[in-house]
Design a protein around this motif. Structure first.
Motif, PDB file in Angstrom:
ATOM      1  N   ALA A  44      -7.174  23.935  -7.185  1.00  0.00           N
ATOM      2  CA  ALA A  44      -8.192  23.542  -8.065  1.00  0.00           C
ATOM      3  C   ALA A  44      -7.728  22.831  -9.267  1.00  0.00           C
ATOM      4  O   ALA A  44      -8.314  21.819  -9.713  1.00  0.00           O
ATOM      5  CB  ALA A  44      -8.832  24.676  -8.315  1.00  0.00           C
ATOM      6  N   ALA A  45      -6.806  23.092  -9.981  1.00  0.00           N
ATOM      7  CA  ALA A  45      -6.329  22.698 -11.214  1.00  0.00           C
ATOM      8  C   ALA A  45      -5.751  21.121 -10.825  1.00  0.00           C
ATOM      9  O   ALA A  45      -6.109  20.104 -11.900  1.00  0.00           O
ATOM     10  CB  ALA A  45      -5.286  23.391 -12.061  1.00  0.00           C
ATOM     11  N   LEU A  46      -4.890  21.052 -10.066  1.00  0.00           N
ATOM     12  CA  LEU A  46      -4.147  19.798  -9.842  1.00  0.00           C
ATOM     13  C   LEU A  46      -5.355  18.758  -9.185  1.00  0.00           C
ATOM     14  O   LEU A  46      -5.403  17.521  -9.616  1.00  0.00           O
ATOM     15  CB  LEU A  46      -3.166  19.880  -8.739  1.00  0.00           C
ATOM     16  N   ARG A  47      -6.244  19.365  -8.474  1.00  0.00           N
ATOM     17  CA  ARG A  47      -7.462  18.564  -7.920  1.00  0.00           C
ATOM     18  C   ARG A  47      -8.263  17.859  -9.211  1.00  0.00           C
ATOM     19  O   ARG A  47      -8.653  16.703  -9.123  1.00  0.00           O
ATOM     20  CB  ARG A  47      -8.174  19.224  -6.785  1.00  0.00           C
ATOM     21  N   GLU A  48      -8.697  18.866 -10.108  1.00  0.00           N
ATOM     22  CA  GLU A  48      -9.543  18.439 -11.258  1.00  0.00           C
ATOM     23  C   GLU A  48      -8.667  17.441 -12.301  1.00  0.00           C
ATOM     24  O   GLU A  48      -9.175  16.453 -12.514  1.00  0.00           O
ATOM     25  CB  GLU A  48      -9.779  19.714 -11.859  1.00  0.00           C
ATOM     26  N   LEU A  49      -7.509  17.649 -12.357  1.00  0.00           N
ATOM     27  CA  LEU A  49      -6.488  16.685 -13.319  1.00  0.00           C
ATOM     28  C   LEU A  49      -6.523  15.109 -12.363  1.00  0.00           C
ATOM     29  O   LEU A  49      -6.699  14.153 -12.997  1.00  0.00           O
ATOM     30  CB  LEU A  49      -4.959  17.173 -12.903  1.00  0.00           C
ATOM     31  N   GLY A  50      -6.402  15.238 -11.061  1.00  0.00           N
ATOM     32  CA  GLY A  50      -6.608  13.940 -10.379  1.00  0.00           C
ATOM     33  C   GLY A  50      -7.988  13.226 -10.425  1.00  0.00           C
ATOM     34  O   GLY A  50      -8.021  12.002 -10.615  1.00  0.00           O
TER      35      GLY A  50
ATOM     36  N   SER B 116       3.186  11.333 -17.273  1.00  0.00           N
ATOM     37  CA  SER B 116       2.565  11.673 -18.560  1.00  0.00           C
ATOM     38  C   SER B 116       1.795  13.187 -18.290  1.00  0.00           C
ATOM     39  O   SER B 116       1.541  14.068 -19.248  1.00  0.00           O
ATOM     40  CB  SER B 116       1.631  10.831 -18.941  1.00  0.00           C
ATOM     41  N   VAL B 117       1.681  13.575 -17.213  1.00  0.00           N
ATOM     42  CA  VAL B 117       1.182  14.972 -16.779  1.00  0.00           C
ATOM     43  C   VAL B 117       2.084  15.888 -16.332  1.00  0.00           C
ATOM     44  O   VAL B 117       1.761  16.988 -15.723  1.00  0.00           O
ATOM     45  CB  VAL B 117      -0.141  14.792 -15.896  1.00  0.00           C
ATOM     46  N   LYS B 118       3.152  15.390 -16.325  1.00  0.00           N
ATOM     47  CA  LYS B 118       4.322  16.660 -15.612  1.00  0.00           C
ATOM     48  C   LYS B 118       4.316  17.775 -16.254  1.00  0.00           C
ATOM     49  O   LYS B 118       4.254  18.575 -15.539  1.00  0.00           O
ATOM     50  CB  LYS B 118       5.748  15.591 -16.031  1.00  0.00           C
ATOM     51  N   ASP B 119       4.282  17.830 -17.638  1.00  0.00           N
ATOM     52  CA  ASP B 119       4.257  19.148 -18.407  1.00  0.00           C
ATOM     53  C   ASP B 119       2.964  19.767 -17.927  1.00  0.00           C
ATOM     54  O   ASP B 119       3.379  21.203 -17.876  1.00  0.00           O
ATOM     55  CB  ASP B 119       4.515  18.889 -19.825  1.00  0.00           C
ATOM     56  N   VAL B 120       1.909  19.242 -17.930  1.00  0.00           N
ATOM     57  CA  VAL B 120       0.728  20.116 -17.641  1.00  0.00           C
ATOM     58  C   VAL B 120       0.858  20.775 -16.346  1.00  0.00           C
ATOM     59  O   VAL B 120       0.630  21.617 -15.920  1.00  0.00           O
ATOM     60  CB  VAL B 120      -0.625  19.044 -17.592  1.00  0.00           C
ATOM     61  N   VAL B 121       1.406  20.024 -15.306  1.00  0.00           N
ATOM     62  CA  VAL B 121       1.265  20.515 -13.929  1.00  0.00           C
ATOM     63  C   VAL B 121       2.467  21.545 -13.691  1.00  0.00           C
ATOM     64  O   VAL B 121       2.274  22.714 -13.392  1.00  0.00           O
ATOM     65  CB  VAL B 121       2.059  19.047 -12.889  1.00  0.00           C
ATOM     66  N   GLU B 122       3.717  21.278 -14.534  1.00  0.00           N
ATOM     67  CA  GLU B 122       4.698  22.438 -14.478  1.00  0.00           C
ATOM     68  C   GLU B 122       4.074  23.737 -15.165  1.00  0.00           C
ATOM     69  O   GLU B 122       4.373  24.907 -14.776  1.00  0.00           O
ATOM     70  CB  GLU B 122       5.882  21.926 -15.307  1.00  0.00           C
ATOM     71  N   ARG B 123       3.069  23.543 -16.286  1.00  0.00           N
ATOM     72  CA  ARG B 123       2.647  24.934 -16.905  1.00  0.00           C
ATOM     73  C   ARG B 123       1.849  25.519 -16.101  1.00  0.00           C
ATOM     74  O   ARG B 123       1.884  26.796 -15.938  1.00  0.00           O
ATOM     75  CB  ARG B 123       2.227  24.519 -18.377  1.00  0.00           C
ATOM     76  N   ILE B 124       1.003  24.792 -15.324  1.00  0.00           N
ATOM     77  CA  ILE B 124       0.151  25.362 -14.343  1.00  0.00           C
ATOM     78  C   ILE B 124       0.741  25.947 -13.004  1.00  0.00           C
ATOM     79  O   ILE B 124       0.418  27.074 -12.864  1.00  0.00           O
ATOM     80  CB  ILE B 124      -1.092  24.335 -13.833  1.00  0.00           C
ATOM     81  N   THR B 125       1.492  25.381 -12.582  1.00  0.00           N
ATOM     82  CA  THR B 125       2.180  25.809 -11.247  1.00  0.00           C
ATOM     83  C   THR B 125       3.288  26.820 -11.639  1.00  0.00           C
ATOM     84  O   THR B 125       3.725  27.438 -10.376  1.00  0.00           O
ATOM     85  CB  THR B 125       2.391  24.561 -10.118  1.00  0.00           C
TER      86      THR B 125
ATOM     87  N   ARG C  96      -9.221  20.796 -17.463  1.00  0.00           N
ATOM     88  CA  ARG C  96     -10.260  20.264 -18.284  1.00  0.00           C
ATOM     89  C   ARG C  96     -10.223  20.819 -19.654  1.00  0.00           C
ATOM     90  O   ARG C  96     -10.305  21.935 -19.809  1.00  0.00           O
ATOM     91  CB  ARG C  96     -11.436  20.698 -17.528  1.00  0.00           C
ATOM     92  N   PRO C  97      -9.963  20.108 -20.639  1.00  0.00           N
ATOM     93  CA  PRO C  97      -9.906  20.613 -22.141  1.00  0.00           C
ATOM     94  C   PRO C  97     -11.228  21.329 -22.496  1.00  0.00           C
ATOM     95  O   PRO C  97     -12.368  20.770 -21.914  1.00  0.00           O
ATOM     96  CB  PRO C  97      -9.693  19.455 -22.991  1.00  0.00           C
TER      97      PRO C  97
ATOM     98  N   ILE D  94       0.900  -1.034   0.078  1.00  0.00           N
ATOM     99  CA  ILE D  94      -0.103  -0.038  -0.061  1.00  0.00           C
ATOM    100  C   ILE D  94       0.903   1.268   0.121  1.00  0.00           C
ATOM    101  O   ILE D  94       1.781   1.215   0.750  1.00  0.00           O
ATOM    102  CB  ILE D  94      -0.823   0.023   1.099  1.00  0.00           C
ATOM    103  N   THR D  95       0.670   2.247  -0.736  1.00  0.00           N
ATOM    104  CA  THR D  95       1.682   3.309  -1.126  1.00  0.00           C
ATOM    105  C   THR D  95       0.778   4.638  -1.306  1.00  0.00           C
ATOM    106  O   THR D  95      -0.245   4.682  -1.301  1.00  0.00           O
ATOM    107  CB  THR D  95       2.786   3.112  -2.246  1.00  0.00           C
ATOM    108  N   THR D  96       1.513   5.562  -1.650  1.00  0.00           N
ATOM    109  CA  THR D  96       1.017   7.106  -1.665  1.00  0.00           C
ATOM    110  C   THR D  96       1.678   7.742  -2.678  1.00  0.00           C
ATOM    111  O   THR D  96       2.829   7.573  -3.027  1.00  0.00           O
ATOM    112  CB  THR D  96       1.012   7.876  -0.315  1.00  0.00           C
ATOM    113  N   MET D  97       1.160   8.596  -3.457  1.00  0.00           N
ATOM    114  CA  MET D  97       1.603   9.557  -4.289  1.00  0.00           C
ATOM    115  C   MET D  97       0.558  10.738  -4.804  1.00  0.00           C
ATOM    116  O   MET D  97      -0.529  10.641  -4.454  1.00  0.00           O
ATOM    117  CB  MET D  97       2.104   8.906  -5.586  1.00  0.00           C
ATOM    118  N   ASN D  98       1.423  11.836  -5.400  1.00  0.00           N
ATOM    119  CA  ASN D  98       0.546  12.964  -5.761  1.00  0.00           C
ATOM    120  C   ASN D  98       0.386  12.938  -7.265  1.00  0.00           C
ATOM    121  O   ASN D  98       1.370  12.412  -7.932  1.00  0.00           O
ATOM    122  CB  ASN D  98       1.329  14.179  -5.424  1.00  0.00           C
ATOM    123  N   ILE D  99      -0.738  13.712  -7.723  1.00  0.00           N
ATOM    124  CA  ILE D  99      -0.754  13.561  -9.290  1.00  0.00           C
ATOM    125  C   ILE D  99       0.112  14.368 -10.124  1.00  0.00           C
ATOM    126  O   ILE D  99       0.662  13.884 -11.058  1.00  0.00           O
ATOM    127  CB  ILE D  99      -2.119  14.489  -9.564  1.00  0.00           C
TER     128      ILE D  99
END
Length: 741
Positions: free
Chosen positions: A226-232, A159-168, A620-621, A149-154
């Motif tokens: 909010a954006a990261l939450r919606e991605l997840g 595959s979404v690293k670029d989206v996260v970096e552009r938002i944050t 969200r596209p 049992i493990t944990t991680m953040n979106i």
């Protein structure tokens, strides 16, 4: 916690070598261990706490559970949650004069528990230990037959690293390949609203006091959260959709063309996301041109390593004609989609000649071509942007004085009542005047010191809300279980909330997705609902300031039902034939994830408007399709709606009016508008003589992330299309295959 033990790389290597012959000669390998991942949108969401809680519950149920690695980050509640769970010792690695503490994989394998809890899946190990990445350690542990049992953040999903970096605007250094999460047996989303997390931070439950203000101004801005939450939410919804199965379209392969320059990695991630959504395979092609050699190539290039990590194939042919080579490879491999970068302008006269993109579109009339925007490295943040907290206050000023916070679950027994009572208890502990207005089932036994409206034996103890008694009591906060429950006057609780909120009372409530009108309409007889069970109008949820999902895997929910934790045995048998059937639970879970994502998206758009953030975010596209006043555009609208529905995108159909229209054109557009609305989209008419410029301006003003352009035959390189691609450097242009138009 156990003290770390010191180990060097040389010793680890010798031990591994010594054990190899024994492994070969030993008994057959046990069944591979299962993997469950708690996924969160951001740090502090409660993933580690949830993992530890499950570990304690399963240990108390008789299973052998140990902690392989835990990171409390100095959080008192997380440390307390470890309780009496066994914690295995760590190893200490000497790296450049610094002592680093890492998980001892050999100790886990030697201990051989049934279940091991391992925090932070994306962690990069110190040099000199068994593997470079923790997820590789976990693979070894699973190979030994141990459940993890493990944990991680979106933000750490490759595959979404670029989206996260552009938002944050913040670089993500540690990632996990998508395939690791794909192979997980369960992924459970730990949801928290941006408002709740920021409150949690101010109370000192996430970071030390000296780091809080800086964090709130940077990564933890409301828009980022909010954006990261919606991605997840949407990512887990897509996973659940795949699990649900059913009739699906054939797989569609994707070709991603890269130049080897700075945009290559973003294009590869985009191509992989396209292929994953379509259950196809992604091929990355880098045509090495003698005349125009750009960027790195070969296995040592960063983009090449990323392509291999994301399990794509990589082709690097040499050619004088890049476009012709791409067209030939796409045809040879039968690729249904081509992903390319927006061409860079090279002067006025160069813009008059066809680009590589133009020629690929022309050469592949039966293939969808996705022209990807040239996004900035970080989001545009005006210097005079208001403080995030003042933005949130301004967003709520238009609402009644009393707030509404809802915990939504996709079925009864998921734990929404517990979350509601815990939140009410936390507020009461901080001095807020809070009362429980209604609690259903056995919730009254879990109140503890929380006061119950009217006391024991009152309507509140039976799940019935006495509105007049509540208004007379006039607390700061009221907890109301089940918005589909009744008041003492026979009305639905959800329908009397406006009156309660108008009195300045803050409401914390729960709602089950299966009680909402939209769910009943969509699921119909599958829910097997009693005829007298109330149905709640969706507007009660839409009006909430905060909606938080209580996510539980269907198998776990079904187990709770069979053990009698949700309802009596007689009712449980009926429920297993209706809303608790595995296929129904999975469908409801997907609907709940998308429903909360939709609420999150509306809040995010409101924030972006107030904060004057104009560049589109891909949480969200938002798809725009151009509809001319010509016959036969019904197919165009249906194709666009199907494309949007595949990813739960927002859809806008746009018609550009360049002058007066004939009665026939008005009649056609009226029919197209009706069809668009029936398919869940919005139809808009805008005025302008230059179609491409008018559409481009509208797209920017409405945060459109993708423009769909339908084509027919060999008219794909029309002047309008070519100009639109050049004008839309910050918006994707998707040119749809002629055979789909």
């Amino acid at each position: 916690m156990s003290k770390p033990r010191t180990q060097t790389f040389a010793v680890a290597a010798d031990e591994a070598t010594a054990s190899a012959p024994a492994a070969v000669a030993g008994p057959p390998s046990p069944p591979r261990g299962k993997l469950k991942a708690y996924l969160g949108a951001m740090p502090g969401s409660g993933k580690t706490f949830a993992m530890l809680r499950e570990g304690r519950d399963r240990r108390d149920g008789g299973e052998d559970v140990v902690i392989g690695f835990i990171e409390t980050h100095g959080r008192a509640r997380t440390a307390e949650a470890i309780g009496t769970l066994e914690v295995l010792p760590r190893i200490t690695v000497d790296y450049r004069g610094t002592q680093l503490s890492e998980m001892d994989v050999e100790a886990v394998l030697a201990r051989r528990p049934q279940i091991v809890l391992i925090d932070e899946l994306a962690h990069t190990n110190a040099p000199g230990v068994r593997h470079h990445k923790r997820w590789e350690d976990i693979e070894d542990i699973r190979d030994a037959g141990i459940d993890v049992i493990t944990t991680m953040n979106i933000q750490h999903l490759e595959s979404v690293k670029d989206v996260v970096e552009r938002i944050t605007g913040i670089t993500v250094h540690e990632t996990v390949p998508d395939t690791v999460l794909d192979r997980a047996d369960e992924v459970q989303f730990i949801d928290i609203t941006p408002e709740a997390l920021r409150k949690r931070m101010r109370h000192g439950n996430v970071y030390p006091a000296e780091r809080v203000d800086m964090a709130l101004r940077n990564f933890f801005r409301p828009g980022n959260l909010a954006a990261l939450r919606e991605l997840g939410l949407r990512l887990v919804a897509e996973r659940v959709e795949v699990e649900r199965g059913g009739v699906q379209a054939p797989p569609e392969d994707v070709l991603t063309a890269v130049s080897g320059g700075p945009s290559a990695e973003a294009l590869i991630r985009r191509g992989v996301r396209q292929a994953r959504r379509r259950r196809g395979f992604c091929t990355v092609v880098h045509v090495r041109s003698i005349e125009d050699a750009v960027g790195e190539s070969g296995p040592e290039a960063g983009w090449h390593r990323l392509a291999v990590e994301l399990q794509t194939s990589v082709l690097e042919p040499e050619s004088h004609d890049i476009a012709a080579t791409l067209v030939a490879i796409a045809r040879e491999r039968g690729c249904r989609h081509v992903v390319m970068g927006e061409p860079h302008p090279r002067g006025f006269f160069a813009q008059m000649r066809p680009t590589v993109v133009d020629r690929v579109i022309e050469g592949l009339p039966d293939t969808d071509v996705h022209v990807i925007a040239r996004y900035a490295a970080a989001p545009y943040v005006p210097q005079d942007r208001p403080d995030p907290d003042s933005l949130l206050r301004n967003m709520k000023e238009v609402r009644p004085r009393g707030g509404l916070r809802l915990y939504i679950s996709y079925a009864r027994g998921a734990g929404a009542t517990t979350r509601m009572l815990d939140e009410t208890r936390r507020r009461a502990a901080r001095g807020t005047d809070a009362v429980v207005g209604a609690v259903s089932g056995g919730g009254a036994s879990r109140l503890g010191t929380l006061p119950l409206l009217g006391g024991p034996g009152s309507p509140a103890s039976r799940g019935v809300l006495d509105v007049e008694a509540l208004l007379t009591r006039n607390p700061d906060v009221v907890a109301v279980d089940n918005l589909a429950g009744l008041t003492t006057t026979g009305r639905l609780v959800g329908h009397v909330l406006p009156r309660i909120r108008a009195a300045g009372i803050n409401v914390i409530g729960t709602v089950h997705l299966s009680d909402l009108h939209s769910s009943v309409v969509l699921m119909g007889a599958l829910l097997n609902r009693p005829a007298d069970r109330p149905i709640l109008d969706d507007s009660s949820v839409d009006a909430a300031d905060e909606v938080e999902l209580v996510d539980v895997p269907p198998a776990e929910l079904e187990e709770r039902l069979r053990q009698g934790e949700i309802m009596p045995p007689g009712e449980a048998i009926k429920a297993l034939q209706g809303e608790f059937r595995p296929d129904v639970l999975t469908a409801l879970r997907e609907m709940a994830l998308r429903r909360v994502a939709e609420h999150c998206d509306r809040r995010l758009v409101a924030y972006m408007s107030t904060a004057r953030i104009n560049e589109p975010w891909e949480a969200r596209p938002r798809v725009l399709v151009l509809v001319p006043p010509r016959p036969g555009q019904d197919a165009v609208i249906r194709r666009a709606a199907a494309h949007a529905a595949r990813r739960d995108d927002a859809l806008t159909a746009v018609s550009v009016r360049r002058g007066s229209r004939s009665e026939d054109e008005k009649r056609l557009l009226g029919g197209y508008a009706t069809l668009t609305h029936q398919l869940g989209g919005e139809f808009v008419t805008i005025d302008g003589n230059d179609v491409a410029a008018t559409v481009a301006a509208h797209a920017r003003g409405h945060r459109i992330t993708e423009i769909l352009v339908m084509r027919s035959g060999r008219n794909s390189s029309s002047k309008t299309l070519r100009r639109l691609i050049r004008l839309m450097a910050d918006v994707d242009v998707h040119v749809v295959a002629a055979n789909d138009a």
